[in-house]
Design an enzyme around this catalytic site. Structure first.
Site, PDB file in Angstrom:
ATOM      1  N   LYS A  29     -17.093  19.999   7.453  1.00 14.33           N
ATOM      2  CA  LYS A  29     -17.453  20.213   5.872  1.00 14.33           C
ATOM      3  C   LYS A  29     -17.827  21.930   5.699  1.00 14.33           C
ATOM      4  O   LYS A  29     -17.305  22.369   4.829  1.00 14.33           O
ATOM      5  CB  LYS A  29     -19.066  19.756   5.717  1.00 14.33           C
ATOM      6  CG  LYS A  29     -19.770  19.974   4.544  1.00 14.33           C
ATOM      7  CD  LYS A  29     -20.712  18.850   4.217  1.00 14.33           C
ATOM      8  CE  LYS A  29     -22.031  18.718   5.047  1.00 14.33           C
ATOM      9  NZ  LYS A  29     -22.865  19.986   4.639  1.00 14.33           N
ATOM     10  N   SER A  30     -18.098  22.648   6.726  1.00 15.04           N
ATOM     11  CA  SER A  30     -18.123  24.160   6.376  1.00 15.04           C
ATOM     12  C   SER A  30     -16.975  24.807   6.144  1.00 15.04           C
ATOM     13  O   SER A  30     -16.719  25.502   5.389  1.00 15.04           O
ATOM     14  CB  SER A  30     -18.809  24.910   7.691  1.00 15.04           C
ATOM     15  OG  SER A  30     -20.147  24.409   7.918  1.00 15.04           O
ATOM     16  N   ARG A  34     -15.119  26.414   2.652  1.00 18.73           N
ATOM     17  CA  ARG A  34     -14.526  27.874   2.757  1.00 18.73           C
ATOM     18  C   ARG A  34     -13.156  27.758   2.155  1.00 18.73           C
ATOM     19  O   ARG A  34     -12.477  28.737   1.743  1.00 18.73           O
ATOM     20  CB  ARG A  34     -14.780  28.609   4.172  1.00 18.73           C
ATOM     21  CG  ARG A  34     -16.248  29.081   4.243  1.00 18.73           C
ATOM     22  CD  ARG A  34     -16.535  28.846   5.803  1.00 18.73           C
ATOM     23  NE  ARG A  34     -17.980  29.353   6.237  1.00 18.73           N
ATOM     24  CZ  ARG A  34     -19.158  28.650   6.021  1.00 18.73           C
ATOM     25  NH1 ARG A  34     -19.016  27.501   5.432  1.00 18.73           N
ATOM     26  NH2 ARG A  34     -20.255  29.069   6.114  1.00 18.73           N
ATOM     27  N   GLY A 102     -26.283  22.227  -0.372  1.00 21.44           N
ATOM     28  CA  GLY A 102     -26.837  23.787   0.027  1.00 21.44           C
ATOM     29  C   GLY A 102     -25.785  24.684   0.064  1.00 21.44           C
ATOM     30  O   GLY A 102     -26.048  25.832  -0.250  1.00 21.44           O
ATOM     31  N   SER A 175     -28.618  32.908   9.524  1.00 21.66           N
ATOM     32  CA  SER A 175     -28.059  31.826   8.478  1.00 21.66           C
ATOM     33  C   SER A 175     -26.646  32.237   7.921  1.00 21.66           C
ATOM     34  O   SER A 175     -26.214  33.316   7.297  1.00 21.66           O
ATOM     35  CB  SER A 175     -28.931  31.705   7.124  1.00 21.66           C
ATOM     36  OG  SER A 175     -28.316  31.335   6.089  1.00 21.66           O
ATOM     37  N   ASP A 328     -27.538  21.606  12.743  1.00 24.00           N
ATOM     38  CA  ASP A 328     -27.203  20.400  12.004  1.00 24.00           C
ATOM     39  C   ASP A 328     -27.455  19.281  12.947  1.00 24.00           C
ATOM     40  O   ASP A 328     -27.481  18.079  12.316  1.00 24.00           O
ATOM     41  CB  ASP A 328     -26.200  20.228  11.004  1.00 24.00           C
ATOM     42  CG  ASP A 328     -26.187  21.367  10.115  1.00 24.00           C
ATOM     43  OD1 ASP A 328     -27.367  21.737   9.598  1.00 24.00           O
ATOM     44  OD2 ASP A 328     -25.115  21.733   9.742  1.00 24.00           O
ATOM     45  N   ARG A 359     -36.691  18.340   8.402  1.00 22.13           N
ATOM     46  CA  ARG A 359     -36.249  17.595   9.236  1.00 22.13           C
ATOM     47  C   ARG A 359     -37.211  17.257  10.636  1.00 22.13           C
ATOM     48  O   ARG A 359     -37.196  16.308  11.382  1.00 22.13           O
ATOM     49  CB  ARG A 359     -34.824  17.984   9.973  1.00 22.13           C
ATOM     50  CG  ARG A 359     -33.981  17.518   8.849  1.00 22.13           C
ATOM     51  CD  ARG A 359     -32.255  18.086   9.325  1.00 22.13           C
ATOM     52  NE  ARG A 359     -31.651  17.752   8.214  1.00 22.13           N
ATOM     53  CZ  ARG A 359     -30.274  18.122   8.088  1.00 22.13           C
ATOM     54  NH1 ARG A 359     -29.655  18.885   8.892  1.00 22.13           N
ATOM     55  NH2 ARG A 359     -29.298  17.827   7.253  1.00 22.13           N
ATOM     56  N   ARG A 404     -28.124  13.241   7.324  1.00 22.51           N
ATOM     57  CA  ARG A 404     -28.284  13.223   9.008  1.00 22.51           C
ATOM     58  C   ARG A 404     -29.455  12.461   9.405  1.00 22.51           C
ATOM     59  O   ARG A 404     -29.371  12.041  10.552  1.00 22.51           O
ATOM     60  CB  ARG A 404     -28.281  14.713   9.503  1.00 22.51           C
ATOM     61  CG  ARG A 404     -26.823  15.721   8.806  1.00 22.51           C
ATOM     62  CD  ARG A 404     -26.680  16.805   9.871  1.00 22.51           C
ATOM     63  NE  ARG A 404     -25.690  17.622   9.029  1.00 22.51           N
ATOM     64  CZ  ARG A 404     -24.292  17.195   8.911  1.00 22.51           C
ATOM     65  NH1 ARG A 404     -23.888  16.423   9.587  1.00 22.51           N
ATOM     66  NH2 ARG A 404     -23.396  18.197   8.351  1.00 22.51           N
TER      67      ARG A 404
HETATM   68  C1  S3P Z   1     -23.701  25.919   6.959  1.00 22.16           C
HETATM   69  C2  S3P Z   1     -24.708  26.760   7.700  1.00 22.16           C
HETATM   70  C3  S3P Z   1     -25.991  26.131   8.039  1.00 22.16           C
HETATM   71  C4  S3P Z   1     -25.865  24.537   8.162  1.00 22.16           C
HETATM   72  C5  S3P Z   1     -25.252  23.914   7.053  1.00 22.16           C
HETATM   73  C6  S3P Z   1     -23.741  24.439   6.679  1.00 22.16           C
HETATM   74  C7  S3P Z   1     -22.411  26.509   6.484  1.00 22.16           C
HETATM   75  O1  S3P Z   1     -27.015  26.492   7.281  1.00 22.16           O
HETATM   76  O2  S3P Z   1     -27.253  24.151   8.219  1.00 22.16           O
HETATM   77  O3  S3P Z   1     -25.218  22.556   7.092  1.00 22.16           O
HETATM   78  O4  S3P Z   1     -21.732  25.997   6.289  1.00 22.16           O
HETATM   79  O5  S3P Z   1     -22.639  27.865   6.543  1.00 22.16           O
HETATM   80  P1  S3P Z   1     -27.912  27.883   7.402  1.00 22.16           P
HETATM   81  O6  S3P Z   1     -26.801  28.794   6.885  1.00 22.16           O
HETATM   82  O7  S3P Z   1     -29.139  27.511   6.387  1.00 22.16           O
HETATM   83  O8  S3P Z   1     -28.265  27.818   8.828  1.00 22.16           O
END
Ligand code: S3P
Length: 446
Positions: A29-30, A34, A102, A175, A328, A359, A404
Site C-alpha cells: 500500500k505505501s 508513492r 490517512g 512518522s 501496522d 487500536r 486491520r
Molecule cells: C505509512 C506510514 C505509517 C503507517 C501507515 C502507512 C506510509 O503511518 O501506519 O499505514 O505509507 O507512510 P505513520 O506515518 O503515521 O507512522
C-alpha cells in the site's frame, strides 16, 4: 463481500484445519501510493506493475487524475501514468474524497503545499477523527495555509504557496507520512529541504524519489539519526515500477499459519524492507518458524518468499524500538500473543491510538469479547496467552472502520472454539481485496 454495499457486512470465521498452500498477497500500500504520486509528477509515461487496487490507493489515483495526471489501467493490470511535471499540478474541480486513507491525505497535503492551488479534503468518519497537525505544522512553515475542522481535522481546506519556502525540520514524531509529506512539498520548493529523523521509519519515499531521478541524499549519524536532504525543482524521469507484496498484508496469513496447528504456508514476493520487517523479528523471537527464501531486490526494494510453519509461541515483552518497523502489525501480533504461552507486555505504542481506530482500545475490547484476559495501558496492552488452547470466540467484534482490526479478529476465529464474528468486513477492501478468498484457498472455512 462488496466494497460498495452501504450496509455493514458481518462475517463469522471458524476453526480451520491445517492451512496449506502457496499464495501471494496484493501489492504494498505505501509503495503503491508513492508510485502513483511520483509518476504523476514525472515528465513522460511511467508504468506500474502490481499496484494495490484497494480503496485507499484508488483514492490517491482519483486525486492525481483530478489534479491533471493521465492514469489508466490496461487489460493486463498494468497502470500507465502520464505525469504533469514537478510543479504542474492543477486546481482540482471539486473536493478530494480521501475515504479512509490517512496516507493519501497526508502525502497529498505535502504535494499541494508547494503548488498555488486550493484544495479541500474530506474523508470517512474514521479519517475525520485523525490528527492532521503533524503535517499542517511543518507545511505551514513552508508557506501553505490551512482551514481545518476543530482539532486540526478533516474536512480541511488548504492553499499551497509557490514558490514554497524550503524547510529544515526535525521530526517530532516517528512518522513516515510526515517525512514524506515534507519531501513531496520540497520537490517543488527552491533550494534544499532537510529533514532530521531521529527514529528511522519506512524509507520507500527516499528510495523511490532516487529512482525517479530526484537529488536526494541520506546520511546516517553514529546514533542512527537519519539526515535527508532533497534539492527542489529538479525534473523527475518516468520509471517502470514493480510493487512487491505488502508485508502488512502478508502478516495475516503469516500469523494464521503459525497459530493453526499443522499448517505450512508459503507467501511469495513479500516486501522485506528492514523498515517494515519488525513483525518477522517479533514472531521469530516468540518461537515462530519463518524461513526467508530467494531474497532478491525488485525495483529498489528487498523482496523474498516466506515459508511459515505452525509453531508453539511464547509470550514476549518486545522493545518499543521495534514499533516503527511493525506499526501496522500490532493488532495481529496481539492475536499471536493471545495464543502464546504466558504473558506478553507491549508498551511504547501511543501512536496506535491515532490509527484508523484507537487500536489499543479496539483490540482490548475485542480480545475481551472472545475470552482473552487483557489489561489496557495508556501506551500499550498486557495480554495473557492461552498456551495454544483455542480461544472461546464470540462477537460481533466492533471493527470501527478499521481494516486491520477486522482481519486480525478473522485470524483469531480460525483458532477458536465457537468462531469469531466480525461486525463489518467492508473496511478490508481499503488494503486487502481478496482477503477472505485467500484464507479459503489455504483451507480455512471462511
Ligand atoms: C505509512 C506510514 C505509517 C503507517 C501507515 C502507512 C506510509 O503511518 O501506519 O499505514 O505509507 O507512510 P505513520 O506515518 O503515521 O507512522
Amino acid at each position: 463481500m462488496t466494497a460498495s454495499s452501504d450496509q455493514p457486512t458481518p462475517m463469522t470465521f471458524t476453526a480451520a484445519p491445517p492451512l496449506a498452500g502457496v499464495i501471494t498477497v496484493p501489492g504494498d500500500k505505501s509503495i503503491s501510493h508513492r508510485a502513483l504520486m511520483l509518476s504523476a509528477l514525472a515528465v513522460g509515461e511511467s508504468r506500474i506493475e502490481g499496484l494495490l487496487e484497494g480503496e485507499d490507493v484508488l483514492a490517491t489515483a482519483a486525486a492525481m487524475r483530478a489534479m491533471g495526471a493521465a492514469i489508466q489501467r490496461d487489460d493486463d493490470g498494468i497502470w500507465h501514468v502520464h505525469g504533469v511535471g514537478v510543479g504542474g499540478l492543477l486546481q482540482p474541480p471539486t473536493a478530494l474524497d480521501m475515504g479512509n486513507s490517512g496516507t493519501s491525505t497526508r502525502l497529498l497535503m505535502g504535494l499541494i503545499a508547494s503548488h498555488a492551488i486550493t484544495v479541500t479534503f474530506t474523508g470517512d468518519a474514521s479519517l475525520s477523527k485523525r490528527p492532521m497537525a503533524r503535517v499542517t505544522d511543518p507545511l505551514s512553515r513552508m508557506g501553505a495555509s490551512f482551514a481545518a475542522s476543530p482539532g486540526e481535522r478533516l474536512p480541511l481546506t488548504m492553499r499551497g504557496l509557490c514558490p514554497a519556502i524550503p524547510l529544515d525540520y526535525r521530526l517530532p514524531v516517528a512518522s513516515a507520512q510526515v517525512k514524506s509529506a515534507i519531501l513531496l512539498a520540497g520537490l517543488n520548493a527552491p533550494g534544499v529541504t532537510r529533514i532530521v529523523e531521529p527514529i528511522p521509519t519506512r524509507d520507500h519515499s527516499e528510495r523511490m524519489l532516487k529512482g525517479f531521478g530526484a537529488e536526494l541524499d541520506v546520511e546516517i549519524e553514529s546514533d542512527g539519526t537519519r539526515i535527508i536532504t532533497l534539492r527542489g525543482e529538479v525534473e523527475l524521469q518516468p520509471l517502470s515500477i514493480m510493487v512487491p507484496g505488502d508485508p502488512s498484508s502478508a502478516a495475516f496469513p503469516m500469523v494464521a499459519a503459525l497459530l493453526v496447528p499443522g499448517s505450512r504456508v508459503t507467501i511469495t514476493n513479500v516486501g522485506l524492507n528492514a523498515t517494515r520487517a519488525g513483525l518477522i523479528e517479533l514472531l521469530r523471537a516468540m518461537g515462530g518458524d519463518i524461513l526467508i527464501e530467494n531474497p532478491r531486490e525488485v525495483g529498489g526494494e528487498p523482496v523474498g518468499d516466506l515459508i511459515v510453519s505452525a509453531s508453539s509461541l511464547k509470550g514476549i515483552e518486545p522493545d518499543s524500538a521495534l514499533a516503527p518497523s511493525m506499526i501496522d502489525e500490532y493488532p495481529v501480533a496481539f492475536i499471536a500473543a493471545a495464543l502464546a504461552e504466558g504473558r506478553s507486555v507491549f508498551r511504547g505504542l501511543e501512536e496506535l491510538r491515532v490509527k484508523e481506530s484507537d487500536r489499543i482500545a479496539t483490540m482490548a475490547e475485542g480480545l475481551r469479547a472472545i475470552g482473552v484476559a487483557v489489561e489496557e495501558l495508556e501506551d500499550g496492552i498486557v495480554i495473557e496467552g492461552s498456551g495454544g488452547k483455542p480461544l472461546t470466540g464470540g462477537g460481533p467484534i466492533a471493527t470501527r472502520l478499521d481494516h486491520r482490526i477486522a482481519m486480525s479478529f478473522a485470524i483469531a476465529g480460525l483458532i477458536s472454539a465457537n468462531g469469531v464474528t466480525i461486525d463489518d468486513m467492508r473496511p478490508v477492501a481499503t488494503s486487502f481485496p481478496g482477503f477472505t478468498a485467500l484464507l479459503r484457498a489455504l483451507g480455512a472455512p471462511a
